[in-house]
Design an enzyme around this catalytic site. Structure first.
Site, PDB file in Angstrom:
ATOM      1  N   GLY A  67     -10.511  -2.451   3.226  1.00 37.46           N
ATOM      2  CA  GLY A  67      -9.612  -2.266   4.370  1.00 37.46           C
ATOM      3  C   GLY A  67      -9.705  -0.865   4.939  1.00 37.46           C
ATOM      4  O   GLY A  67     -10.696  -0.145   4.737  1.00 37.46           O
ATOM      5  N   ASP A  68      -8.658  -0.473   5.635  1.00 37.11           N
ATOM      6  CA  ASP A  68      -8.649   0.838   6.299  1.00 37.11           C
ATOM      7  C   ASP A  68      -8.271   1.985   5.367  1.00 37.11           C
ATOM      8  O   ASP A  68      -8.600   3.142   5.644  1.00 37.11           O
ATOM      9  CB  ASP A  68      -7.631   0.829   7.450  1.00 37.11           C
TER      10      ASP A  68
ATOM     11  N   ARG B  72     -14.371  -7.171   0.169  1.00 38.05           N
ATOM     12  CA  ARG B  72     -13.665  -6.697   1.374  1.00 38.05           C
ATOM     13  C   ARG B  72     -13.035  -5.318   1.152  1.00 38.05           C
ATOM     14  O   ARG B  72     -12.453  -5.033   0.126  1.00 38.05           O
ATOM     15  CB  ARG B  72     -12.585  -7.714   1.738  1.00 38.05           C
TER      16      ARG B  72
ATOM     17  N   THR C  59       0.848  -1.185   0.000  1.00 39.34           N
ATOM     18  CA  THR C  59       0.000   0.000   0.000  1.00 39.34           C
ATOM     19  C   THR C  59       0.886   1.238   0.000  1.00 39.34           C
ATOM     20  O   THR C  59       1.983   1.208   0.540  1.00 39.34           O
ATOM     21  CB  THR C  59      -0.879  -0.032   1.265  1.00 39.34           C
TER      22      THR C  59
ATOM     23  N   GLY D  98      -5.446  -3.971   7.796  1.00 41.70           N
ATOM     24  CA  GLY D  98      -6.517  -2.983   7.780  1.00 41.70           C
ATOM     25  C   GLY D  98      -7.589  -3.178   8.829  1.00 41.70           C
ATOM     26  O   GLY D  98      -8.096  -2.217   9.407  1.00 41.70           O
TER      27      GLY D  98
HETATM   28  N1  ASP Z   1      -4.007  -1.519   4.939  1.00 39.10           N
HETATM   29  C1  ASP Z   1      -4.226  -2.224   3.702  1.00 39.10           C
HETATM   30  C2  ASP Z   1      -5.502  -3.000   3.774  1.00 39.10           C
HETATM   31  O1  ASP Z   1      -5.774  -3.593   4.801  1.00 39.10           O
HETATM   32  C3  ASP Z   1      -3.127  -3.168   3.354  1.00 39.10           C
HETATM   33  C4  ASP Z   1      -1.743  -2.601   3.349  1.00 39.10           C
HETATM   34  O2  ASP Z   1      -1.466  -1.621   4.026  1.00 39.10           O
HETATM   35  O3  ASP Z   1      -0.913  -3.151   2.620  1.00 39.10           O
HETATM   36  O4  ASP Z   1      -6.200  -3.071   2.782  1.00 39.10           O
END
Ligand code: ASP
Length: 318
Positions: free
Chosen positions: A216-217, A214, A186, A240
């Site tokens: 994520g954060d 799904r 990310t 996340g």
């Molecule tokens: N935070 C991201 C997610 O959960 C993943 C990542 O940071 O690589 O989608």
């Protein structure tokens, strides 16, 4: 007095071990981090806005297949690339976010368009893609997003019947797949401009083999991304689900605003204490209105870089 500027960026955290990194790969990552941070700095030096700088840095990383965002996005269970992104302006507290978008070349640009050209904050899926087309934001064919390495990761995750977060928490798959496969990718950037504004941006392909839409954060304001001129700007990377539950980015801002903690104290408390207690692996980049920069992580490594005023460029991986 010369006005302060600063830019920091991450390219993901996780099991990034020097022992598993070839010199060539390390050089590729290092130059990608350097180029991206210099793109941001150049904008700030010309008195561009923090918002412009963070978008430009993230865009550059989205175009680089090394990172899990834009072109290098991981594959979903169905073999698609579905991306999430968000951006926030610390001056106005305006924000834009998108999730589950496909074919959009630069999801961060779409997130900014949501912020600037709609009355909404968060668009998802097909509606967001249609909005991108309406706005003339470039879309690419599925082939553009196909990266063999990412596809191989999906096959491994499918075989192991595991959802592979692009980071370290998946101990279950350790025996079934390479440590190589457990890096986060990310991307994110935070900046302070000469006007005293901070901004934050985050973009991701999410996690390999993700199912059921799904999210994520990364696209969630307050969890993966937050910016407020009174406190700081934050962009997160990590598992996340834990970052959402800990409302990480906003928690750091609140610790500064309501408890008077310094940026460093707030970041340390959240990354090395609160997140660890609930099992949340990852890290973040942060900048405050004074130009202080923090880049804490509780994993083995985090691709990161920053540049502040006349200070030397800082690049770190492990
Ligand atoms: N935070 C991201 C997610 O959960 C993943 C990542 O940071 O690589 O989608």
């Amino acid at each position: 007095m010369k006005k302060k500027i600063g830019i920091a960026m991450h390219g993901g955290a996780g099991t990034i071990l020097k022992s598993l990194m070839s010199a060539e790969k390390e050089a590729l990552y290092t130059s990608a981090l350097k180029e991206a941070v210099l793109v941001g700095e150049a904008i700030l030096l010309k008195h561009g806005l923090a918002l412009e700088a963070v978008e430009a840095v993230v865009k550059q990383l989205e175009d680089n297949p090394l990172f899990n965002a834009g072109k290098g996005s991981v594959f979903t269970h169905e073999g698609r690339n579905e991306m999430d992104a968000s951006i926030m302006d610390g001056k106005t507290l305006k924000a834009g976010a998108i999730s589950g978008v496909y074919n959009v070349k630069n999801p961060i640009t779409l997130a900014r368009a949501v912020m600037e050209h709609t009355e909404h904050v968060f668009l998802s899926g097909g509606g967001a893609v249609n909005f991108a087309k309406e706005m003339g934001i470039p879309v690419e064919s599925d082939d553009y997003f196909f990266v063999q390495y990412r596809y191989d990761q999906l096959q491994k995750a499918r075989q192991a019947d595991t959802v592979v977060l692009d980071h370290t928490s998946l101990k279950e798959i350790e025996s079934k797949t390479d440590l190589e496969d457990k890096k986060f990718g990310t991307v994110g950037a935070v900046a302070l401009d000469v006007y005293g504004n901070v901004a934050a941006a985050t973009s991701t392909g999410g996690m390999t083999n993700k199912k059921h839409g799904r999210i994520g954060d990364s696209p969630i304001i307050g969890a993966g991304t937050y910016a407020n001129n009174n406190t700081c700007a934050i962009s997160c990377t990590g598992h996340g689900e834990f970052f959402m539950r800990a409302v990480v980015a906003y928690d750091i801002s609140c610790l500064m605003e309501y408890k008077g903690l310094s940026l460093k104290a707030a970041c340390d408390l959240v990354v090395h204490d609160k997140l660890v207690k609930i099992g949340g692996e990852g890290g973040l980049i942060a900048i405050d209105a004074l130009g202080n920069i923090e880049m804490p992580y509780n994993t083995e490594g985090m691709y990161r870089a920053c540049k502040r005023n006349d200070d030397d460029l800082v690049i770190g991986i492990y």
